[in-house]
Design an enzyme around this catalytic site. Structure first.
Site, PDB file in Angstrom:
ATOM      1  N   GLY A   9       0.781  -1.233   0.000  1.00  0.00           N
ATOM      2  CA  GLY A   9       0.000   0.000   0.000  1.00  0.00           C
ATOM      3  C   GLY A   9       0.812   1.283   0.000  1.00  0.00           C
ATOM      4  N   THR A  10       2.024   1.264  -0.581  1.00  0.00           N
ATOM      5  CA  THR A  10       2.766   2.534  -0.648  1.00  0.00           C
ATOM      6  C   THR A  10       2.054   3.528  -1.560  1.00  0.00           C
ATOM      7  OG1 THR A  10       4.225   1.822  -2.457  1.00  0.00           O
ATOM      8  CG2 THR A  10       4.991   1.404  -0.208  1.00  0.00           C
ATOM      9  N   ASN A  11       1.425   3.034  -2.626  1.00  0.00           N
ATOM     10  CA  ASN A  11       0.648   3.947  -3.474  1.00  0.00           C
ATOM     11  C   ASN A  11      -0.543   4.508  -2.701  1.00  0.00           C
ATOM     12  OD1 ASN A  11       1.527   4.190  -6.469  1.00  0.00           O
ATOM     13  ND2 ASN A  11       1.909   2.054  -5.941  1.00  0.00           N
ATOM     14  N   MET A  66      -4.233  -7.222  -7.150  1.00  0.00           N
ATOM     15  CA  MET A  66      -3.709  -8.260  -8.037  1.00  0.00           C
ATOM     16  C   MET A  66      -4.774  -9.242  -8.532  1.00  0.00           C
ATOM     17  SD  MET A  66      -0.754  -7.050  -8.318  1.00  0.00           S
ATOM     18  CE  MET A  66       0.397  -8.187  -9.080  1.00  0.00           C
ATOM     19  N   LYS A  67      -6.031  -8.794  -8.603  1.00  0.00           N
ATOM     20  CA  LYS A  67      -7.086  -9.640  -9.173  1.00  0.00           C
ATOM     21  C   LYS A  67      -7.624  -8.989 -10.443  1.00  0.00           C
ATOM     22  CE  LYS A  67      -7.579 -12.962  -6.014  1.00  0.00           C
ATOM     23  NZ  LYS A  67      -6.351 -12.731  -5.257  1.00  0.00           N
ATOM     24  N   ASN A 127      -5.663   1.885 -13.299  1.00  0.00           N
ATOM     25  CA  ASN A 127      -4.660   0.983 -12.709  1.00  0.00           C
ATOM     26  C   ASN A 127      -3.278   1.590 -12.886  1.00  0.00           C
ATOM     27  OD1 ASN A 127      -3.613  -1.487 -11.610  1.00  0.00           O
ATOM     28  ND2 ASN A 127      -3.084  -2.139 -13.685  1.00  0.00           N
ATOM     29  N   HIS A 153       0.671   0.345 -13.290  1.00  0.00           N
ATOM     30  CA  HIS A 153       1.411  -0.871 -13.616  1.00  0.00           C
ATOM     31  C   HIS A 153       2.898  -0.525 -13.733  1.00  0.00           C
ATOM     32  CE1 HIS A 153       1.871  -4.914 -15.268  1.00  0.00           C
ATOM     33  NE2 HIS A 153       2.704  -4.388 -16.161  1.00  0.00           N
TER      34      HIS A 153
HETATM   35  C1  GAR Z   1       2.987  -1.230  -7.454  1.00  0.00           C
HETATM   36  O1  GAR Z   1       4.307  -1.115  -7.886  1.00  0.00           O
HETATM   37  C2  GAR Z   1       2.052  -1.380  -8.627  1.00  0.00           C
HETATM   38  O2  GAR Z   1       2.507  -0.745  -9.760  1.00  0.00           O
HETATM   39  C3  GAR Z   1       2.037  -2.864  -8.806  1.00  0.00           C
HETATM   40  O3  GAR Z   1       2.035  -3.401  -7.522  1.00  0.00           O
HETATM   41  C4  GAR Z   1       2.767  -2.530  -6.672  1.00  0.00           C
HETATM   42  C5  GAR Z   1       1.976  -2.298  -5.406  1.00  0.00           C
HETATM   43  O4  GAR Z   1       2.736  -1.584  -4.481  1.00  0.00           O
HETATM   44  N1  GAR Z   1       0.871  -3.259  -9.550  1.00  0.00           N
HETATM   45  C6  GAR Z   1       0.856  -4.249 -10.430  1.00  0.00           C
HETATM   46  O5  GAR Z   1       1.833  -4.938 -10.660  1.00  0.00           O
HETATM   47  C7  GAR Z   1      -0.471  -4.449 -11.123  1.00  0.00           C
HETATM   48  N2  GAR Z   1      -0.333  -5.328 -12.239  1.00  0.00           N
HETATM   49  P1  GAR Z   1       2.053  -0.904  -3.220  1.00  0.00           P
HETATM   50  O6  GAR Z   1       1.141  -1.953  -2.564  1.00  0.00           O
HETATM   51  O7  GAR Z   1       3.210  -0.548  -2.337  1.00  0.00           O
HETATM   52  O8  GAR Z   1       1.284   0.300  -3.698  1.00  0.00           O
END
Ligand code: GAR
Length: 200
Positions: A11-13, A90-91, A107, A109
Site C-alpha cells: 500500500g505505498t501507493n 492483483m485480481k 490501474n 502498472h
Molecule cells: C505497485 O508497484 C504497482 O505498480 C504494482 O504493484 C505494486 C503495489 O505496491 N501493480 C501491479 O503490478 C499491477 N499489475 P504498493 O502496494 O506498495 O502500492
C-alpha cells in the site's frame, strides 16, 4: 470526488494517495473506502490509521468471480464512488464489471505498457534486458493491462539493478504520477477517444 482504492499488498501507493489527495482538502478528493482481497495486506493498516473505512473481499468466499465482482460493485455503490483506483490490486475483473465501470477504473502498472503486462512486470523487464523501464497509468478494459494509456514515466535500468532496486525506483515515479492522474480525472480533463486518452 469520492474514490475507492483497491489493494492487495503493502500500500505505498495508497499511502501517497492518502497524503497527497485525501488529507489535502484543496484536492477535492476523498478516499471513501479501501477494499482489499487479502486480510493481511499492510495497506489496510495504512487506511485504518487515516480513519478510512476498509473492507476485505476474498475470492475464496464466493462461488465464482462474477459474485466476487458483484460484492465489490455493491461496496462501490454503497460508498457512492465515482472512480475505482487499483493500487497494487492483483485480481482481474470479469467483463460485466469492467463494462459497468467503463472509463471509471484506473490501474498503475510498473512497466511501460504494452511491454511487460501481467503479474511479474519488473522481473520480466530485467530478464528481457531493456534499458528503459517505467510506469503506466491506464484505464482498465477487459484485457490484462491493455486499456487506454493515460500517462507514463520512464525509469532507466542500471546494470547493477535487481528486481527490488528497480521496482523501488519505479515506485518513486508511481507515487508522483498516480495522484496527478487522479486529479486530472477529478477535474474532468481526461477525454477517451478509442485507444487514445487526451489530457485537456
Ligand atoms: C505497485 O508497484 C504497482 O505498480 C504494482 O504493484 C505494486 C503495489 O505496491 N501493480 C501491479 O503490478 C499491477 N499489475 P504498493 O502496494 O506498495 O502500492
Amino acid at each position: 470526488m469520492k474514490i475507492a482504492v483497491l489493494v492487495s499488498g503493502s500500500g505505498t501507493n495508497l499511502q501517497t494517495l492518502i497524503e497527497q489527495l485525501h488529507q489535502d482538502e484543496t484536492s477535492g478528493i476523498e478516499i471513501a473506502v479501501v477494499i482489499s482481497d487479502r486480510r493481511k495486506a499492510y495497506a489496510l493498516t495504512r487506511a485504518k490509521r487515516a480513519s478510512i473505512p476498509t473492507h476485505v473481499v476474498k475470492t475464496q468466499d464466493f462461488k465464482n468471480r462474477v459474485d466476487f465482482d458483484t460484492e465489490i460493485s455493491r461496496l462501490i455503490e454503497h460508498y457512492a464512488v465515482e472512480l475505482v483506483v487499483l493500487a497494487g490490486f492483483m485480481k482481474l475483473f470479469q467483463p460485466p464489471f469492467v463494462r459497468k465501470y467503463q472509463n471509471r477504473i484506473i490501474n498503475v502498472h510498473p512497466a511501460l505498457l504494452p511491454a511487460f503486462p501481467g503479474a511479474h512486470p519488473v522481473a520480466d523487464t530485467l530478464a528481457y534486458g531493456v534499458k528503459i523501464a517505467g510506469v503506466t497509468v491506464h484505464f482498465v478494459d477487459e484485457g490484462v493491462d491493455s486499456g487506454p494509456i493515460i500517462a507514463q514515466a520512464a525509469v532507466p535500468v542500471l546494470d547493477t539493478d535487481d528486481a527490488e532496486s528497480l521496482h523501488n525506483r519505479i515506485q518513486v515515479e508511481e507515487h508522483k504520477l498516480y495522484p496527478e492522474v487522479i486529479k486530472w480525472y477529478a477535474q474532468g480533463r481526461l477525454k477517451v477517444e478509442g485507444r487514445k486518452v487526451i489530457v485537456q
